[in-house]
Enzyme design. Structure first.
Site, PDB file in Angstrom:
ATOM      1  N   LEU A 160       0.813  -1.219   0.000  1.00  0.00           N
ATOM      2  CA  LEU A 160       0.000   0.000   0.000  1.00  0.00           C
ATOM      3  C   LEU A 160       0.848   1.271   0.000  1.00  0.00           C
ATOM      4  O   LEU A 160       1.650   1.502   0.909  1.00  0.00           O
ATOM      5  CB  LEU A 160      -0.945  -0.005   1.206  1.00  0.00           C
ATOM      6  N   HIS A 161       0.645   2.096  -1.022  1.00  0.00           N
ATOM      7  CA  HIS A 161       1.397   3.348  -1.145  1.00  0.00           C
ATOM      8  C   HIS A 161       0.634   4.348  -2.004  1.00  0.00           C
ATOM      9  O   HIS A 161      -0.185   3.985  -2.836  1.00  0.00           O
ATOM     10  CB  HIS A 161       2.782   3.097  -1.753  1.00  0.00           C
ATOM     11  N   LEU A 162       0.929   5.617  -1.758  1.00  0.00           N
ATOM     12  CA  LEU A 162       0.403   6.730  -2.539  1.00  0.00           C
ATOM     13  C   LEU A 162       1.576   7.458  -3.179  1.00  0.00           C
ATOM     14  O   LEU A 162       2.687   7.466  -2.647  1.00  0.00           O
ATOM     15  CB  LEU A 162      -0.347   7.723  -1.639  1.00  0.00           C
TER      16      LEU A 162
END
Length: 346
Positions: A189-191
């Site tokens: 999970l990353h932005l």
């Protein structure tokens, strides 16, 4: 140990104040830029961002095209992705395996830790460099990195993205998310976040009200949903967006999310706000074709990092629209999703 950037609710002011200049620099921006510049100077990126040519494409949508050939040739090989709900695989690359020099700092909000078995557990929210940057200040935000979430949005991740927008005083700061099968490269999970020195059409384009906080963007080649922070809070807005992303993930629908500063949707009294766009879109399965003009989150928002010099020279608004439309769902499928999503707010 990486440096911590400690912030509180009172620091979340962003550029929502009319006194802010377009390119002001907050404590967050100053630290991010200093650390990012040092990492570039120390050679921790795969290439220098010294030959990125930019131009505005004539037309209504004012697409921002940037030639960045090295991003195609000198980036980490993407993981093989087959479904939106692919499980986290600890043996594959994830962001806890990066070099310590790639970590710029950790985000730490006062009173934002979680209880685990009666004990307070600190969430480690990493801010790291994107070793293959598409623009100045291109970082990855990895919320609760040690929880090893797959690339599926949580409400906490959405709220963290919104808070990063509000920690920045730079009008061109952007935050984005690619789901699996929508050009995410890593299943952890990353932005994405970065600075853009050009206006985008989506910052002030018209949207159509659907229900409650839900709006629709239908003036771009790929239609999608729109939200705004105006008259809301980061808690309420992240919860509303999460309702939709959870639905999309559960129904195996690829999607992209884009956060940008812009004008509020109220045409009578337009004020600065954070706009959030969410596009359900066609799946892209398998390894990325590195020579192609990919339609991922920033492209859907109107910012086009072009990796093929021959393509860059001949770009027109029509040719760009045509390329972006390759991500568009069939009308019947999109309408079904729109009906279901609207029902979530009844």
């Amino acid at each position: 140990m990486a440096e911590s950037f400690l912030y509180s609710e009172g620091d979340l002011t962003g550029v929502l104040s009319s006194e802010r200049e377009r390119y002001d620099s907050s404590k967050f921006d100053t630290l991010l830029r200093q650390k990012w510049d040092q990492a570039m100077k120390d050679g921790h990126f795969r290439y220098q961002l010294d030959k990125v040519e930019s131009k505005i494409i004539p037309g209504q949508k004012k697409y921002v095209a940037q030639l960045n050939v090295k991003r195609a040739t000198e980036r980490r090989k993407p993981q093989e992705i087959t479904i939106v709900n692919q499980k986290f695989e600890p043996k594959q690359f994830n962001f806890t395996k990066i070099k310590s020099e790639e970590v710029l700092f950790e985000l730490e909000k006062e009173e934002a830790n979680v209880l685990c078995n009666g004990e307070t557990k600190k969430r480690r929210n990493l801010v790291i460099i994107n070793v293959s940057p598409l623009e100045y200040g291109h970082i990855l935000i990895v919320p609760d990195s040690d929880a090893f979430y797959p690339q599926i949005l949580t409400q906490f991740a959405i709220k963290t993205g919104l808070e990063c927008m509000l920690l920045s005083s730079h009008r061109g700061f952007k935050v984005g998310f690619n789901s699996l099968c929508a050009f995410a490269s890593v299943n952890h999970l990353h932005l994405h976040a970065y600075y853009l020195e050009h206006d985008l059409y989506v910052e002030n384009c018209p949207v159509t009200h659907l229900k409650g906080p839900l709006y629709e963007l239908n003036v771009m080649p790929c239609p999608g949903f729109a939200f705004q922070l105006h008259k809301s809070t980061t808690e309420d807005l992240s919860r509303d967006i999460y309702k939709v992303t959870q639905y999309l993930s559960e129904h195996e629908i690829a999607h992209n999310m884009f956060l940008t500063y812009g004008e509020s949707f109220d045409s009578q009294s337009s004020v600065p706000t954070v706009r959030v766009y969410l596009w359900p879109r066609k799946k892209f399965i398998g390894i990325k074709e590195e020579a192609a003009f990919n339609v991922a989150v920033v492209e859907l928002g109107g910012h086009l990092p072009i990796k093929v010099e021959e393509l860059y020279g001949g770009l027109t608004e029509d040719s760009i629209n045509e390329t972006i439309e390759t991500a568009k769902l069939e009308d019947k499928e999109y309408q079904s999703i729109k009906d279901d999503v609207t029902q979530l707010f009844s």
